[in-house]
Every structure is written in C-alpha cells, then in structure tokens.
Design a protein around this motif. Sequence first.
Motif, PDB file in Angstrom:
ATOM      1  N   ASN A  95       0.849  -1.186   0.000  1.00 12.24           N
ATOM      2  CA  ASN A  95       0.000   0.000   0.000  1.00 12.24           C
ATOM      3  C   ASN A  95       0.889   1.242   0.000  1.00 12.24           C
ATOM      4  OD1 ASN A  95      -1.277   2.249   1.920  1.00 12.24           O
ATOM      5  ND2 ASN A  95      -2.934   1.207   0.857  1.00 12.24           N
ATOM      6  N   MET A  96       0.614   2.142  -0.913  1.00  9.52           N
ATOM      7  CA  MET A  96       1.456   3.331  -1.075  1.00  9.52           C
ATOM      8  C   MET A  96       1.509   4.185   0.187  1.00  9.52           C
ATOM      9  SD  MET A  96       3.143   5.161  -3.479  1.00  9.52           S
ATOM     10  CE  MET A  96       2.424   4.711  -5.036  1.00  9.52           C
ATOM     11  N   HIS A  97       0.373   4.398   0.825  1.00 11.58           N
ATOM     12  CA  HIS A  97       0.331   5.251   2.014  1.00 11.58           C
ATOM     13  C   HIS A  97       1.140   4.638   3.157  1.00 11.58           C
ATOM     14  CE1 HIS A  97      -2.657   7.974   0.311  1.00 11.58           C
ATOM     15  NE2 HIS A  97      -3.255   6.908  -0.178  1.00 11.58           N
ATOM     16  N   ASN A 108      10.716   6.786  -4.464  1.00 16.37           N
ATOM     17  CA  ASN A 108      12.071   6.339  -4.793  1.00 16.37           C
ATOM     18  C   ASN A 108      13.068   7.496  -4.809  1.00 16.37           C
ATOM     19  OD1 ASN A 108      13.976   4.298  -5.640  1.00 16.37           O
ATOM     20  ND2 ASN A 108      13.826   5.127  -7.703  1.00 16.37           N
ATOM     21  N   LYS A 109      12.694   8.595  -5.458  1.00 18.07           N
ATOM     22  CA  LYS A 109      13.606   9.740  -5.552  1.00 18.07           C
ATOM     23  C   LYS A 109      13.876  10.368  -4.188  1.00 18.07           C
ATOM     24  CE  LYS A 109      12.408  10.991 -10.315  1.00 18.07           C
ATOM     25  NZ  LYS A 109      11.713  11.970 -11.192  1.00 18.07           N
ATOM     26  N   ALA A 110      12.826  10.518  -3.379  1.00 20.48           N
ATOM     27  CA  ALA A 110      12.984  11.167  -2.075  1.00 20.48           C
ATOM     28  C   ALA A 110      13.859  10.331  -1.146  1.00 20.48           C
ATOM     29  CB  ALA A 110      11.612  11.400  -1.436  1.00 20.48           C
ATOM     30  N   GLU A 152       8.461  14.850   4.044  1.00 20.07           N
ATOM     31  CA  GLU A 152       7.104  14.808   4.605  1.00 20.07           C
ATOM     32  C   GLU A 152       6.117  15.544   3.703  1.00 20.07           C
ATOM     33  OE1 GLU A 152       7.286  16.367   8.548  1.00 20.07           O
ATOM     34  OE2 GLU A 152       8.586  14.778   9.291  1.00 20.07           O
ATOM     35  N   ARG A 153       6.550  16.696   3.172  1.00 15.72           N
ATOM     36  CA  ARG A 153       5.655  17.457   2.284  1.00 15.72           C
ATOM     37  C   ARG A 153       5.385  16.706   0.986  1.00 15.72           C
ATOM     38  NH1 ARG A 153       8.834  21.850   4.034  1.00 15.72           N
ATOM     39  NH2 ARG A 153       9.991  21.863   2.077  1.00 15.72           N
ATOM     40  N   ILE A 154       6.423  16.058   0.452  1.00 13.22           N
ATOM     41  CA  ILE A 154       6.259  15.280  -0.781  1.00 13.22           C
ATOM     42  C   ILE A 154       5.254  14.157  -0.562  1.00 13.22           C
ATOM     43  CG2 ILE A 154       7.426  13.632  -2.314  1.00 13.22           C
ATOM     44  CD1 ILE A 154       9.925  15.438  -2.082  1.00 13.22           C
ATOM     45  N   PHE A 155       5.438  13.434   0.558  1.00 13.14           N
ATOM     46  CA  PHE A 155       4.526  12.342   0.859  1.00 13.14           C
ATOM     47  C   PHE A 155       3.109  12.874   1.111  1.00 13.14           C
ATOM     48  CE2 PHE A 155       8.094   9.394   2.653  1.00 13.14           C
ATOM     49  CZ  PHE A 155       8.646   9.325   1.382  1.00 13.14           C
ATOM     50  N   GLY A 156       3.030  14.033   1.783  1.00 14.21           N
ATOM     51  CA  GLY A 156       1.728  14.642   2.036  1.00 14.21           C
ATOM     52  C   GLY A 156       1.048  15.065   0.748  1.00 14.21           C
ATOM     53  N   TRP A 199       3.329   7.734 -10.416  1.00 17.26           N
ATOM     54  CA  TRP A 199       3.892   9.024  -9.982  1.00 17.26           C
ATOM     55  C   TRP A 199       4.257   8.981  -8.497  1.00 17.26           C
ATOM     56  CZ3 TRP A 199       1.269  12.718  -6.730  1.00 17.26           C
ATOM     57  CH2 TRP A 199       1.946  13.933  -6.601  1.00 17.26           C
ATOM     58  N   GLY A 200       3.387   8.376  -7.683  1.00 14.17           N
ATOM     59  CA  GLY A 200       3.641   8.278  -6.248  1.00 14.17           C
ATOM     60  C   GLY A 200       4.880   7.456  -5.936  1.00 14.17           C
ATOM     61  N   TRP A 201       5.021   6.313  -6.603  1.00 11.56           N
ATOM     62  CA  TRP A 201       6.204   5.476  -6.365  1.00 11.56           C
ATOM     63  C   TRP A 201       7.484   6.150  -6.853  1.00 11.56           C
ATOM     64  CZ3 TRP A 201       6.300   2.118  -2.816  1.00 11.56           C
ATOM     65  CH2 TRP A 201       5.204   1.296  -2.538  1.00 11.56           C
TER      66      TRP A 201
END
Length: 240
Positions: free
Chosen positions: A59-61, A192-194, A115-119, A186-188
Amino acid sequence: MLKLNYDYNIRKIVDTIIKEVFPQFYSQELIDKEKEYIDQADEIFNEIEEVYRNRERYNMHWAFDNAQAKINDFYLKLTDRKIKDELKIYERKYKALTEFGKIDRINRKRIKRIERIFGMYSAISSLVSIVDIIISLILILIISEISHRGEYLISSAYLSVLFVIFFALLKVTLERYYIMPKVEKWGWSLYNKATKKFKKYLSILITMGLAIHESTDQKHDPAEIISILRTSLKESIDEE
C-alpha cells in the motif's frame, strides 16, 4: 562533487566517501567501529528499497509513512545521541555544535521536504478518490434520470441498458487502467527519488561522524573538527 552510486549499500557508499573526502582517516577498522550504526542504516534502506522493488504488493500510504518514520527516527538517534555528544567537548572554545547546527538544519529541512512530498501524494490521491465518488454519483443520477424519462430520451429499453453499461464500463476502465495506474506510478517515483536523495545525505553524515570520532581518538588539533564539519556541509550541499 562526489560521484557515487546510490544503489550500493550504505557501508560501501561510506567507504567511498571516506576514501575521497577524508583519506587521512581511512581504514576498515574505523568503519568496523561504527558497524552498529552503518548496519542499522543499511537495514532501513534495504527495507525501503525492497518495498519499492515489490511495490505492487504494498500500500502506497503505508510505504510512505513507514519510510518517513524510520528515516526520521534513525536521523535523530544518529545526531542527538551520537554526533552531538562527541561535539560537546569542542563547543566552548570552537563552537563545534554551532557549526554542526548548519548541516543539521539543512538535513531537518530535507526531512520536512520528504514529509511534504509524501503529504502531497496523499492529498492528490484523496482528491482522485473524491472525484471518483463524484463521478459515481453523477453516473447514478444519469441512470436514475434515464429510468424516469427513458421513454422520451431513448425509444428502446435495449438501448437504455447499453447506455448504462457503456458509462459504467467507461468509468471502471478509466479508473482501473488509466487514472489510478498513473497516480500510483507518480507516487512510487516520488517515493524512490525522495528516499534515494536522503540516503545520500545520511551517508555523508555517517562519514562525518566517523571522521570526527577518529580525529578525537587520535587527539588531533581540535580545529580539524571544524574543518571536518565544514567539508561535510560543502559535500552535502553539492549533492543537492
């Protein structure tokens, strides 16, 4: 600027950084002294990268929350319980903690950025879900309207059924095969980058800690500690 392969484990990356940036301290014995911290960092990033490699199973989240929590916890343990403790003896005369604060502030901002990217992903994912619900409601209203006014809009009951099936299939197809795959891809990619970026910064920080420890053990001129801190800051900024 360092040229590093961040697909390597942290032990190998740290080994390379010491050779290139602090060659005067390099030895396998030194790296072995900090085996506990290096192994912990490798364990964290091995798990993070394993999740990415097998992303269709996760799960991505959960993946975002797990990576964020583990990176943050390890960073605090490394800086607050280890590096800052070693620098305290140099603070009064050399302001070593003040100097370290420069790189610490930058890294904490980087953690906040993760955190902002994930948010941002969570917000967009939620928005897609809301749009999906709205489309479903619109589809229900259209179907309801057709059922009430079918005799005026469509002369054949057969065509009415086809009309409903077409819109239902269109919605499911767009959601399953286009919208959600695009959002997840896009989320994955963000994940990966972060995490790869922070792996760079953490490797530099661990290397800095090793150099500080060795300089202290060898009773070098304390001014060397400030030089190590400033060099580490420069390398970390160059890796932006």
